[in-house]
Write a protein that holds these residues in place. Structure first.
Motif, PDB file in Angstrom:
ATOM      1  N   THR A 459       0.718  -1.086  -0.041  1.00 42.52           N
ATOM      2  CA  THR A 459      -0.114  -0.244  -0.118  1.00 42.52           C
ATOM      3  C   THR A 459       1.055   1.272   0.103  1.00 42.52           C
ATOM      4  O   THR A 459       1.870   1.243   0.692  1.00 42.52           O
ATOM      5  CB  THR A 459      -0.955  -0.041   1.217  1.00 42.52           C
ATOM      6  N   PHE A 460       0.233   2.389  -0.799  1.00 43.71           N
ATOM      7  CA  PHE A 460       1.120   3.478  -0.697  1.00 43.71           C
ATOM      8  C   PHE A 460       0.201   4.470  -0.538  1.00 43.71           C
ATOM      9  O   PHE A 460      -0.998   4.785  -1.297  1.00 43.71           O
ATOM     10  CB  PHE A 460       1.674   3.811  -2.111  1.00 43.71           C
ATOM     11  N   GLY A 461       0.277   5.461   0.523  1.00 45.34           N
ATOM     12  CA  GLY A 461      -0.739   6.577   0.834  1.00 45.34           C
ATOM     13  C   GLY A 461       0.008   7.927   0.322  1.00 45.34           C
ATOM     14  O   GLY A 461       1.292   8.085   0.637  1.00 45.34           O
ATOM     15  N   ILE A 462      -0.872   8.854  -0.144  1.00 49.07           N
ATOM     16  CA  ILE A 462      -0.389  10.159  -0.629  1.00 49.07           C
ATOM     17  C   ILE A 462      -1.007  11.425   0.219  1.00 49.07           C
ATOM     18  O   ILE A 462      -2.433  11.189   0.286  1.00 49.07           O
ATOM     19  CB  ILE A 462      -0.674  10.412  -2.231  1.00 49.07           C
ATOM     20  N   GLY A 463      -0.510  12.248   0.929  1.00 48.74           N
ATOM     21  CA  GLY A 463      -0.939  13.309   1.744  1.00 48.74           C
ATOM     22  C   GLY A 463      -1.447  12.676   2.861  1.00 48.74           C
ATOM     23  O   GLY A 463      -1.098  11.771   3.439  1.00 48.74           O
ATOM     24  N   SER A 464      -2.152  13.647   3.462  1.00 50.72           N
ATOM     25  CA  SER A 464      -2.511  13.315   4.880  1.00 50.72           C
ATOM     26  C   SER A 464      -3.998  13.214   5.108  1.00 50.72           C
ATOM     27  O   SER A 464      -4.639  12.751   5.987  1.00 50.72           O
ATOM     28  CB  SER A 464      -2.407  14.329   6.085  1.00 50.72           C
ATOM     29  N   PHE A 465      -4.762  13.242   3.769  1.00 51.99           N
ATOM     30  CA  PHE A 465      -6.260  12.925   3.729  1.00 51.99           C
ATOM     31  C   PHE A 465      -6.524  11.422   4.090  1.00 51.99           C
ATOM     32  O   PHE A 465      -7.670  10.958   4.312  1.00 51.99           O
ATOM     33  CB  PHE A 465      -6.809  13.656   2.803  1.00 51.99           C
ATOM     34  N   PHE A 666      -6.232   9.716  11.293  1.00 55.60           N
ATOM     35  CA  PHE A 666      -6.998   8.541  10.821  1.00 55.60           C
ATOM     36  C   PHE A 666      -7.785   8.809   9.401  1.00 55.60           C
ATOM     37  O   PHE A 666      -8.715   8.231   9.337  1.00 55.60           O
ATOM     38  CB  PHE A 666      -7.728   7.697  11.793  1.00 55.60           C
ATOM     39  N   GLY A 667      -7.162   9.818   8.684  1.00 56.63           N
ATOM     40  CA  GLY A 667      -7.819  10.089   7.500  1.00 56.63           C
ATOM     41  C   GLY A 667      -8.916  11.239   7.567  1.00 56.63           C
ATOM     42  O   GLY A 667      -9.449  11.600   8.761  1.00 56.63           O
ATOM     43  N   ASN A 668      -9.257  11.506   6.430  1.00 57.46           N
ATOM     44  CA  ASN A 668     -10.308  12.841   6.504  1.00 57.46           C
ATOM     45  C   ASN A 668     -11.354  12.497   5.548  1.00 57.46           C
ATOM     46  O   ASN A 668     -11.143  12.681   4.101  1.00 57.46           O
ATOM     47  CB  ASN A 668      -9.769  14.062   6.365  1.00 57.46           C
TER      48      ASN A 668
END
Length: 752
Positions: A459-465, A666-668
């Motif tokens: 998994t790869f997450g971009i940004g803080s949202f 924990f995400g937006n």
């Protein structure tokens, strides 16, 4: 935020030209760069720095030699940052396995503020790869400051809360913290603590510590040599080859079993202009490993013994790799449009080139709907790769939602018939979704009921949202890896690292033989890649086994086992070495399960090791200092009233300032639903967004009730620079008319 910080430093350097430093001035502020050569990176710190925060230009002057500058009217809406001159510096680095603990001790002087005035001072700490800020200690003539971690529940009793800019990450690996009200001419002694990982490339561990100072931090007085010292201690914990230190002329001064120490000490006229660099080779050519174990500290809630098992892939490249079936699942929702998606596509081009001809692949693009490159898996021939390259760069429409579950299910279904191959999914997203726990529960069942080689989800997450803890948990369940990019510029490089590591698996389905009553922090042990070592940490009950083996499957489906070298450590802070991994893995599990005991365990680890987490907060503590001998003499001469005042001052409680939340959360879901891109997350500060939202809402509600600030910004982002700038100015003018509060916030002294 990084650009705003750099602009503030540039303004501070201009403002610093007002200061008269005497005839013996040795250095000068840097000459302004030509317009075409200017880059925000030029003004970002490349070593620990301290800045005077200047809102009132009238206080800028030499505290020793008043220059009687012309009177300056007004205040700075955005405070300027004047770099302070440094009069002493030392660096201590302790390396344990793949982690380095850094201590920087230095002295700075507030050389740019009148002696009768004071200003805030901002400390900037750039850290190396995967850096984790651990704390700061500040020593002033009459006061001292330090940081500590407390549980979220304890924050209710703290009255003072810092502004966001007084404690924040300007970049993912650069932390800033503000110390309030320091008088001009004061010498500030500071100790900075952080940890960072050593990078691994082709059998070599490398450490790079930011330690390159700009010329304008050199004191502007007569050329007097000052002492600069670096001490480097390497406690291997592993079998290593030759140690190389190429940045500074180190001398070896101690060598014992498993330990080696270097020191560099010199009298210099200008401070170091080179980062600290260290590397040492791993001696084995084949897969090897070891186990370190240690008793827990007394203040640890969990009194079971700790262990850390390491596995290195070795330098041998003759080992057959896994044949793979790979599916790339890429988010193309409206929020990804722009630089985020372009950088993702660039990383994908590199990923295609790393596929072997015998590998199969496919691509799934998703937003609210799903787009499939091919209905079945395709061999990674040159023709197929070229077609994939062209297809992924086509416009597939601007999706209005984010649905991760459906494309992920399609990917797993396509890989369900895999036999003898390594099934992999690379999931890339910048958004959060409501059914994240449902996805993890479903994936747990897939792994439990599937073949011996279950699909690995990287998994790869971009940004803080997006919810990074969900992405970490999803990869943990499936023996995969997790990575992230919190700024647009690092998407391509970080994504390439993840894909390269995932495609370079050399040992899968790893188990530990010989352990009983053991708890591994990762619910499923990840695979070993040729691109990086593997660290497995946890707790055990009872005696540590005399023999221990790591077993797994090689790329040619042959079973593999390696005996681990067991060592009980006493001179290594093992609890601190494994703390960051422990916190990250337990936080993902606490989010998934909602287990309160896990949250308490995380808080305890943070308080002991000073690491940041979702369940703890950082507090800045200020304490007054008393010189007992001087005060006793003054007390005899002073009146009873004064003695009483002195006594109250001595007994005053420490001041506590609660810093803002420093973690990603924990995400937006709201930002994801509104398709707010990472560009807006980076460029707009919370204060500006709040003012513009209030102003724009007030105006447009009366005018047409059909637009919003976010729509205006998104509209401008589709236009060229000139048109976007013009419309932005027009909207700002409308907002000014529509909201009188905006004027009073921006110009408090002028009124409306």
């Amino acid at each position: 935020m990084a650009e705003a910080f750099a602009w503030a430093v540039e303004d501070g350097l201009r403002l610093g030209k007002r200061i008269y430093l005497g005839k013996d001035r040795a250095v000068a502020p840097p000459k302004p760069l030509p317009v075409m050569d200017k880059s925000p990176q030029f003004y970002l710190p490349s070593a620990p720095m301290v800045y005077a925060v200047i809102s009132d230009p009238r206080i800028v002057d030499n505290p020793d030699i008043p220059s009687y500058q012309p009177y300056v009217h007004g205040r700075l809406d955005t405070p300027a940052l004047i770099p302070l001159q440094m009069s002493a510096i030392s660096l201590d680095v302790d390396c344990f396995v793949d982690t380095a603990f850094v201590l920087v001790s230095g002295t700075w002087r507030v050389h740019c503020v009148m002696g009768s005035r004071s200003c805030d001072c901002r400390i900037a700490v750039p850290m190396g790869e995967q850096g984790a800020f651990l704390g700061v200690e500040v020593d002033l003539p009459k006061k001292s400051y330090s940081t500590e971690q407390i549980g979220v529940d304890e924050t209710k009793s703290i009255r003072h809360t810092a502004k966001p800019e007084d404690g924040e990450f300007v970049t993912p690996y650069m932390f800033t913290i503000t110390i309030p009200k320091i008088h001009g001419g004061t010498y500030i002694s500071i100790k900075l603590h952080w940890s960072q990982k050593l990078s691994y490339i082709r059998g070599q561990l490398t450490l790079t510590v930011p330690f390159s100072f700009p010329e304008y931090v050199n004191p502007a007085i007569k050329k007097i040599a000052r002492k600069e010292k670096i001490q480097l201690n390497v406690n291997y914990g592993i079998e290593t080859g030759m140690v190389q230190t190429t940045s500074h002329p180190f001398k070896e001064f101690k060598r014992e079993s498993g330990d080696i120490s270097f020191v560099y000490e010199a009298n210099v006229l200008t401070w170091s202009e080179t980062d600290l660099s260290l590397s040492y080779t791993v001696s084995s050519s084949n897969i090897f490993g070891g186990a370190l174990f240690q008793s827990p500290p007394k203040n640890d809630l969990d009194q079971r013994d700790m262990f850390c098992i390491y596995l290195f892939p070795g330098n041998e490249r003759s080992t057959k790799g896994f044949s793979k079936e790979v599916i790339f699942v890429i988010d193309i929702s409206a929020s990804m449009r722009g630089r985020a998606l372009e950088n993702t596509k660039n990383a994908m081009n590199i990923a295609f080139s790393k596929l072997s001809p015998e590998d199969s692949f496919n691509i799934i693009l998703f937003s609210g709907e799903t787009f499939l490159f091919c209905t079945s898996m395709m061999l990674a021939s040159q023709e197929a790769v070229e077609r994939a390259y062209e297809w992924i760069h086509k416009d597939h429409g601007e999706g209005a939602g984010t649905d991760i579950f459906v494309p992920l299910q399609k990917a797993i279904d396509m890989l369900s018939g895999t036999h003898g191959l390594m099934p992999m999914v690379f999931l890339v997203t910048d958004g959060a979704v409501e059914d994240e726990r449902k996805i993890c529960e479903w994936m747990s069942k897939v792994v439990k009921n599937g073949d011996s080689l279950c699909p690995r989800i990287h998994t790869f997450g971009i940004g803080s949202f997006c919810n990074h803890h969900f992405l970490r948990m999803l990869s943990m369940i499936s023996h995969g890896e997790y990575a992230a990019a919190f700024d647009l510029d690092s998407i391509e490089s970080q994504m390439q690292k993840l894909i390269s590591s995932g495609l370079s698996t050399v040992l899968a389905n790893i188990t530990l033989d010989g352990f009983e009553q053991v708890e591994v922090y990762s619910s499923c042990i990840p695979d070993l890649s040729s691109e990086a070592p593997l660290m497995i940490c946890g707790r055990y009950q009872g005696n540590f086994p005399d023999t221990l083996r790591a077993e797994g499957i090689l790329g040619d489906s042959v079973n593999f086992a390696v005996d681990l070298k067991i060592e009980k450590t006493t001179d290594m802070p093992l609890d601190k070495v494994i703390a960051r991994q422990q916190i990250d893995l337990l936080t993902a599990q606490a989010w998934f399960s909602g287990n309160k005991q896990l949250k308490e365990q995380i808080v305890n680890v943070c308080m002991r090791t000073c690491n940041i987490s979702e369940y703890s907060r950082m507090v800045l503590i200020g304490k007054y200092k008393i010189d007992t001998e001087t005060d006793a003499a003054e007390a005899k001469k002073s009146s009873k009233k004064k003695r009483h005042a002195r006594k109250l001052w001595e007994s005053a409680k420490p001041e506590k300032i609660l810093l803002q939340v420093l973690t990603i959360g924990f995400g937006n879901l709201d930002a994801t639903a509104e398709n707010i891109p990472p560009e807006l997350e980076e460029e707009a500060s919370p204060e500006v967004i709040e003012i513009l939202n209030k102003a724009a809402t007030n105006f447009w509600d009366r005018l047409c009730k059909s637009c919003c600030c976010v729509c205006c910004i998104k509209c401008c982002s589709k236009m060229n620079n000139q048109c976007g700038a013009l419309l932005s100015q027009i909207f700002a003018a409308f907002a000014y008319i529509g909201c009188s509060q905006c004027c009073s916030l921006c110009f408090p002294e002028e009124g409306q």
